[in-house]
Scaffold this active site. Structure first.
Site, PDB file in Angstrom:
ATOM      1  N   GLN A  96      -6.945 -54.703  10.462  1.00 30.75           N
ATOM      2  CA  GLN A  96      -8.318 -54.713   9.955  1.00 30.75           C
ATOM      3  C   GLN A  96      -8.278 -55.553   8.689  1.00 30.75           C
ATOM      4  OE1 GLN A  96     -11.494 -53.846  10.770  1.00 30.75           O
ATOM      5  NE2 GLN A  96     -11.995 -54.747   8.795  1.00 30.75           N
ATOM      6  N   CYS A  97      -8.720 -56.797   8.792  1.00 29.96           N
ATOM      7  CA  CYS A  97      -8.573 -57.724   7.659  1.00 29.96           C
ATOM      8  C   CYS A  97      -9.758 -57.754   6.710  1.00 29.96           C
ATOM      9  CB  CYS A  97      -8.286 -59.134   8.179  1.00 29.96           C
ATOM     10  SG  CYS A  97      -6.596 -59.294   8.799  1.00 29.96           S
ATOM     11  N   PRO A 118     -10.843 -47.272  11.032  1.00 30.26           N
ATOM     12  CA  PRO A 118     -11.697 -46.801   9.938  1.00 30.26           C
ATOM     13  C   PRO A 118     -13.178 -47.185  10.017  1.00 30.26           C
ATOM     14  CG  PRO A 118     -10.272 -48.581   9.179  1.00 30.26           C
ATOM     15  CD  PRO A 118      -9.858 -48.281  10.578  1.00 30.26           C
ATOM     16  N   GLY A 142     -17.303 -50.455  14.018  1.00 38.16           N
ATOM     17  CA  GLY A 142     -16.975 -51.655  14.773  1.00 38.16           C
ATOM     18  C   GLY A 142     -16.582 -52.765  13.835  1.00 38.16           C
ATOM     19  N   MET A 143     -15.875 -53.749  14.358  1.00 39.15           N
ATOM     20  CA  MET A 143     -15.484 -54.914  13.563  1.00 39.15           C
ATOM     21  C   MET A 143     -15.605 -56.138  14.460  1.00 39.15           C
ATOM     22  SD  MET A 143     -14.475 -56.231  10.748  1.00 39.15           S
ATOM     23  CE  MET A 143     -14.390 -58.018  10.674  1.00 39.15           C
ATOM     24  N   GLU A 144     -16.329 -57.134  13.947  1.00 40.73           N
ATOM     25  CA  GLU A 144     -16.750 -58.284  14.747  1.00 40.73           C
ATOM     26  C   GLU A 144     -15.677 -59.353  14.931  1.00 40.73           C
ATOM     27  OE1 GLU A 144     -17.735 -57.311  11.715  1.00 40.73           O
ATOM     28  OE2 GLU A 144     -18.299 -58.980  10.421  1.00 40.73           O
ATOM     29  N   HIS A 192     -24.731 -54.572  17.243  1.00 41.02           N
ATOM     30  CA  HIS A 192     -24.464 -55.013  15.872  1.00 41.02           C
ATOM     31  C   HIS A 192     -23.321 -56.041  15.846  1.00 41.02           C
ATOM     32  CE1 HIS A 192     -24.181 -54.348  11.434  1.00 41.02           C
ATOM     33  NE2 HIS A 192     -22.908 -54.651  11.647  1.00 41.02           N
ATOM     34  N   GLU A 193     -22.214 -55.682  16.471  1.00 39.26           N
ATOM     35  CA  GLU A 193     -21.054 -56.590  16.432  1.00 39.26           C
ATOM     36  C   GLU A 193     -21.339 -57.877  17.211  1.00 39.26           C
ATOM     37  OE1 GLU A 193     -19.338 -55.647  14.128  1.00 39.26           O
ATOM     38  OE2 GLU A 193     -19.737 -53.494  14.138  1.00 39.26           O
ATOM     39  N   HIS A 210     -23.142 -60.255  14.991  1.00 36.94           N
ATOM     40  CA  HIS A 210     -22.262 -60.942  14.036  1.00 36.94           C
ATOM     41  C   HIS A 210     -21.707 -62.249  14.605  1.00 36.94           C
ATOM     42  CE1 HIS A 210     -21.942 -58.511  10.448  1.00 36.94           C
ATOM     43  NE2 HIS A 210     -21.516 -57.436  11.075  1.00 36.94           N
ATOM     44  N   GLU A 260     -24.380 -58.704   6.595  1.00 36.65           N
ATOM     45  CA  GLU A 260     -24.734 -57.390   7.148  1.00 36.65           C
ATOM     46  C   GLU A 260     -26.238 -57.138   7.240  1.00 36.65           C
ATOM     47  OE1 GLU A 260     -22.666 -55.808   8.786  1.00 36.65           O
ATOM     48  OE2 GLU A 260     -20.733 -56.525   8.024  1.00 36.65           O
ATOM     49  N   ASP A 306     -13.435 -53.045  -0.985  1.00 35.56           N
ATOM     50  CA  ASP A 306     -13.383 -51.730  -0.319  1.00 35.56           C
ATOM     51  C   ASP A 306     -14.012 -50.649  -1.210  1.00 35.56           C
ATOM     52  OD1 ASP A 306     -12.193 -52.613   1.997  1.00 35.56           O
ATOM     53  OD2 ASP A 306     -10.155 -52.018   1.427  1.00 35.56           O
ATOM     54  N   TYR A 325     -26.402 -53.579   3.809  1.00 33.64           N
ATOM     55  CA  TYR A 325     -26.943 -53.401   5.160  1.00 33.64           C
ATOM     56  C   TYR A 325     -28.433 -53.109   5.114  1.00 33.64           C
ATOM     57  CZ  TYR A 325     -22.119 -52.808   6.902  1.00 33.64           C
ATOM     58  OH  TYR A 325     -20.810 -52.993   7.227  1.00 33.64           O
ATOM     59  N   LYS A 330     -17.263 -43.810   7.638  1.00 35.14           N
ATOM     60  CA  LYS A 330     -18.659 -43.420   7.527  1.00 35.14           C
ATOM     61  C   LYS A 330     -18.827 -41.899   7.682  1.00 35.14           C
ATOM     62  CE  LYS A 330     -22.935 -43.928  10.143  1.00 35.14           C
ATOM     63  NZ  LYS A 330     -23.612 -44.618  11.258  1.00 35.14           N
TER      64      LYS A 330
HETATM   65  N1  BES Z   1     -18.059 -56.006   9.469  1.00 34.60           N
HETATM   66  C1  BES Z   1     -18.411 -54.644   9.482  1.00 34.60           C
HETATM   67  C2  BES Z   1     -17.272 -53.724   9.131  1.00 34.60           C
HETATM   68  C3  BES Z   1     -16.629 -53.977   7.786  1.00 34.60           C
HETATM   69  C4  BES Z   1     -17.369 -54.373   6.693  1.00 34.60           C
HETATM   70  C5  BES Z   1     -15.283 -53.804   7.646  1.00 34.60           C
HETATM   71  C6  BES Z   1     -16.742 -54.616   5.478  1.00 34.60           C
HETATM   72  C7  BES Z   1     -14.656 -54.030   6.423  1.00 34.60           C
HETATM   73  C8  BES Z   1     -15.399 -54.435   5.341  1.00 34.60           C
HETATM   74  C9  BES Z   1     -18.982 -54.214  10.816  1.00 34.60           C
HETATM   75  O1  BES Z   1     -19.741 -55.198  11.441  1.00 34.60           O
HETATM   76  C10 BES Z   1     -19.926 -53.087  10.562  1.00 34.60           C
HETATM   77  O2  BES Z   1     -20.870 -53.294   9.862  1.00 34.60           O
HETATM   78  N2  BES Z   1     -19.685 -51.931  11.143  1.00 34.60           N
HETATM   79  C11 BES Z   1     -20.578 -50.797  11.036  1.00 34.60           C
HETATM   80  C12 BES Z   1     -21.461 -50.786  12.249  1.00 34.60           C
HETATM   81  C13 BES Z   1     -22.835 -50.263  12.053  1.00 34.60           C
HETATM   82  C14 BES Z   1     -23.571 -50.773  10.861  1.00 34.60           C
HETATM   83  C15 BES Z   1     -23.646 -50.481  13.316  1.00 34.60           C
HETATM   84  C16 BES Z   1     -19.721 -49.556  10.958  1.00 34.60           C
HETATM   85  O3  BES Z   1     -18.495 -49.675  10.950  1.00 34.60           O
HETATM   86  O4  BES Z   1     -20.249 -48.455  10.859  1.00 34.60           O
HETATM   87 ZN    ZN Z   2     -21.581 -55.475  10.372  1.00 34.62          ZN
END
Ligand code: BES
Ligand code: ZN
Length: 617
Positions: free
Chosen positions: A136-137, A268, A271-273, A297-298, A301, A320, A380, A388, A572
């Site tokens: 997870q970068c 964690p 989702g991650m795109e 959502h993904e 992205h 976001e 982080d 968002y 979350k």
């Molecule tokens: N890119 C994000 C996850 C992320 C953001 C990881 C910043 C690390 C640092 C991903 O697209 C995201 O927003 N995921 C949300 C989904 C939701 C808003 C539908 C999540 O993980 O809850």
């Molecule tokens: Zn996102």
């Protein structure tokens, strides 16, 4: 923080002087030692005359050597002191040649502490047969896996050769070009990957484990451990329809395949795109497709974020906020005629999330700003729903102001076309908005917008957009009935109250109680029995139900709440529940001891976050 870059305060790199144009990895996955070892070749382009040093980001990596790829000559390098989450800067003296381009080879290995990677033992997986590895970068963890210019300011292509035990399947955020047995060890496989679309470092991703796939559509498969693949294919069956809807809104999907990977529960995020291969949490497997919005959502992205990218993490809302906006458009389109009502409802839920987040952070907190200006802060730590939902609210408000979806959707598509393959700032976005809507601008429409308040102000936005209330009314009314009822009136509640609700309406019904004084235990028990909340599979509903119970200081909820934060690691869910349990004296010690017992099984980022919540860091 002076060591950090002028182009991006979370990176040491100097991409305004010399820029990486291609990353070529050759790495072996070592499940015994928990390291990736091998080399990375960086293709560099010198942008200014006389530049003799490239500055790279690293974190917890061991650099064995740096050489000029053409001549094999050793290059001088120095690795700086570690600056917490930002890691150590790696300065490399460039080959002395008049050439604008050069290639350097860095032999290195990661450490078991690599913050981008989680290594799982077989017993931590669903199948229990093989170990598992995932990365997870985002935002600034790539540097712990690959020495690079770890900033979204830079976009480059990448290729990779990955060697792994042959019982392990490897995937990356790229297209697989082939795999073959290793020439030096028949027990190993060598995989080749190529990402031909330039992208930022935070989108490099790798996974390895006992994973298989099932087709979802003409360009999509879902990958997971064998135990989950059928369930996953059912849950995400709408993927192709979502992709087509997104293409109608934003233009062609340029990444070739769109696959999904369902990770182990410690992943964690929701989702991650990662390009070509979105990573998702298994907590989306509700059994009724009700949480597939995360996939929408993904998918979004693939345009907002991966094609048009925030230039620094201060402009994270461009990624976001735009993605939430498109996600909700897709969710609406998928249900047909009543779609706009659904979109408006989800937008309103987002507004409520924003209120909650501003409340939690405090309305003067700098993290409540849409555009962040927090130099020296680990992304982080500043991560929240603000980019968002404040971002979404701004776009939703502008859409209404400018004449609705018929006017605003073509703008979105043109915006993507204009900035695709680029990294941009809020100023670039705003300037283009004004250019595109120049007639409205000339007519003074934008003068009504409090730009400073929206973009740079703390707390809630200066105005609340208007929302259609059709779907909100029934859940709000029901919540109010519960709040106003005396204990004698509780017999009036029956399952039929919620039978017609969409899962998001049940979510919202429960969320309402978090803003009021706690429910009595009699109400908690009646609600649980009447609406069968103890049996619910949908993780979003379960999350809110547990929070309502803890807020009510209902002791029988402590055990299931601790179980919920142990069996999955989505931040979350985990962060607010740990916070609730910490704030209630009765559960505080149990929360701390549960965390201490489990921290070795948890993802590094989740451990850092929860440790802060529990005042242990
Ligand atoms: N890119 C994000 C996850 C992320 C953001 C990881 C910043 C690390 C640092 C991903 O697209 C995201 O927003 N995921 C949300 C989904 C939701 C808003 C539908 C999540 O993980 O809850
Ligand atoms: Zn996102």
């Amino acid at each position: 923080m002076s060591a950090l870059s002028a182009t991006d305060p979370t990176s040491f790199s100097n991409p305004d002087k010399v820029v990486v144009t291609h990353i070529d990895l050759d790495l072996e996955v070592d499940f015994e030692r928990h390291v990736l070892a091998g080399e990375v070749n960086l293709s560099l382009n010198k942008l200014v005359d006389g530049v003799d040093t490239v500055i790279l980001d690293t974190r917890d990596v061991t650099v064995h050597s740096v050489t000029d790829k053409q001549t094999g000559q050793q290059l001088n390098f120095s690795l700086g002191e570690k600056l917490e989450a930002f890691g150590s800067k790696l300065e490399v003296k460039l080959p002395t040649s008049a050439d604008k381009k050069c290639d350097i080879t860095i032999k290195y290995e990661t450490s078991p502490e690599c913050s981008a990677l989680q290594w799982l033992r077989p017993e931590q997986t669903a199948g229990g047969r093989q170990p598992y590895l995932f990365s997870q970068c985002q935002a600034i963890h790539c540097r712990s896996m690959v020495p690079c210019q770890d900033t979204p300011y830079v976009k480059c292509t990448y290729t990779a050769k990955i060697t792994a035990p042959k019982v392990i399947t490897i995937l990356m955020s790229a297209l697989l070009e082939g795999s073959k047995p290793s020439a030096s060890d028949p027990g190993k496989t060598v995989y080749s990957f190529r990402q031909k679309t330039p992208m930022p470092s935070y989108l490099i991703a790798i996974v390895g484990g006992d994973i298989v796939s099932k087709d979802l559509g003409p360009r999509s498969k879902v990958w997971s451990e064998p135990e989950l693949v059928e369930q996953s294919a059912f849950e995400f069956a709408e993927t192709e329809q979502m992709l087509q809807t997104a293409e109608k809104l934003l233009g062609p999907y340029v990444w070739g395949h769109y696959d999904l990977l369902v990770l182990p529960p410690s992943f964690p995020y929701g989702g991650m795109e990662n390009p070509c291969l979105t990573f998702v949490t298994p907590t989306l497997l509700a059994g009724d497709r009700s949480l597939a919005d995360v996939v929408a959502h993904e998918i979004s992205h693939s345009w907002t974020g991966n094609l048009v990218t925030n230039k620094t993490w201060d402009d994270f809302w461009l990624n976001e906020g735009n993605t939430m906006f498109v996600e909700r458009k897709i969710a609406g389109r998928l249900v047909g005629d009543s779609g706009e009502q659904l979109r408006q409802f989800k937008a309103l839920c987002g507004w409520h999330t924003l209120i909650e987040t501003v409340d939690d952070l405090g309305k003067e907190h700098p993290y409540t700003k849409l555009v962040q200006d927090t130099k020296g802060v680990d992304p982080d730590d500043s991560f929240s729903s603000i980019p968002y939902e404040k971002g979404h609210a701004l776009l939703f408000y502008l859409e209404q102001l400018l004449g609705g979806p018929d006017v605003f959707e073509p703008f979105m598509k043109t915006y993507i076309d204009k900035f695709k393959y680029k990294s941009i700032t809020t100023a670039d976005w705003k300037e283009f908005l004004f250019t595109y809507f120049h007639e409205q601008a000339a007519a003074g429409v934008f003068d009504k917008v409090d730009w400073d308040g929206w973009l740079y102000g703390v707390g809630m936005p200066p105005v609340k957009p208007t929302y259609d209330m059709t779907l909100a009314e029934s859940c709000e009314t029901l919540a109010k009935r519960w709040l106003d009822s005396s204990e004698e009136q509780l017999s009036g509640f029956t399952y039929s109250d919620v039978e017609q609700f969409l899962p998001v309406q049940t979510e919202q019904f429960l969320a309402a109680f978090l803003n009021y004084s706690p429910l009595s235990h009699a109400k908690i028990i009646k609600m649980r029995d009447t609406y069968k909340f103890d049996e619910v599979k949908n993780s979003e509903i379960k999350f809110r139900w547990l929070r309502v119970c803890i807020k009510a200081q209902y002791e029988p909820a402590i055990k299931p709440a601790l179980q919920f934060v142990t069996e999955q690691g989505r931040m979350k869910f985990v962060k607010p529940i740990y916070r609730d349990l910490y704030n209630w004296e009765t559960s505080r010690d149990q929360a701390i001891s549960t965390f201490q017992t489990n921290r070795n099984q948890m993802h590094n980022t989740t451990v850092q976050t929860v440790a802060k919540v529990l005042q242990l860091a």
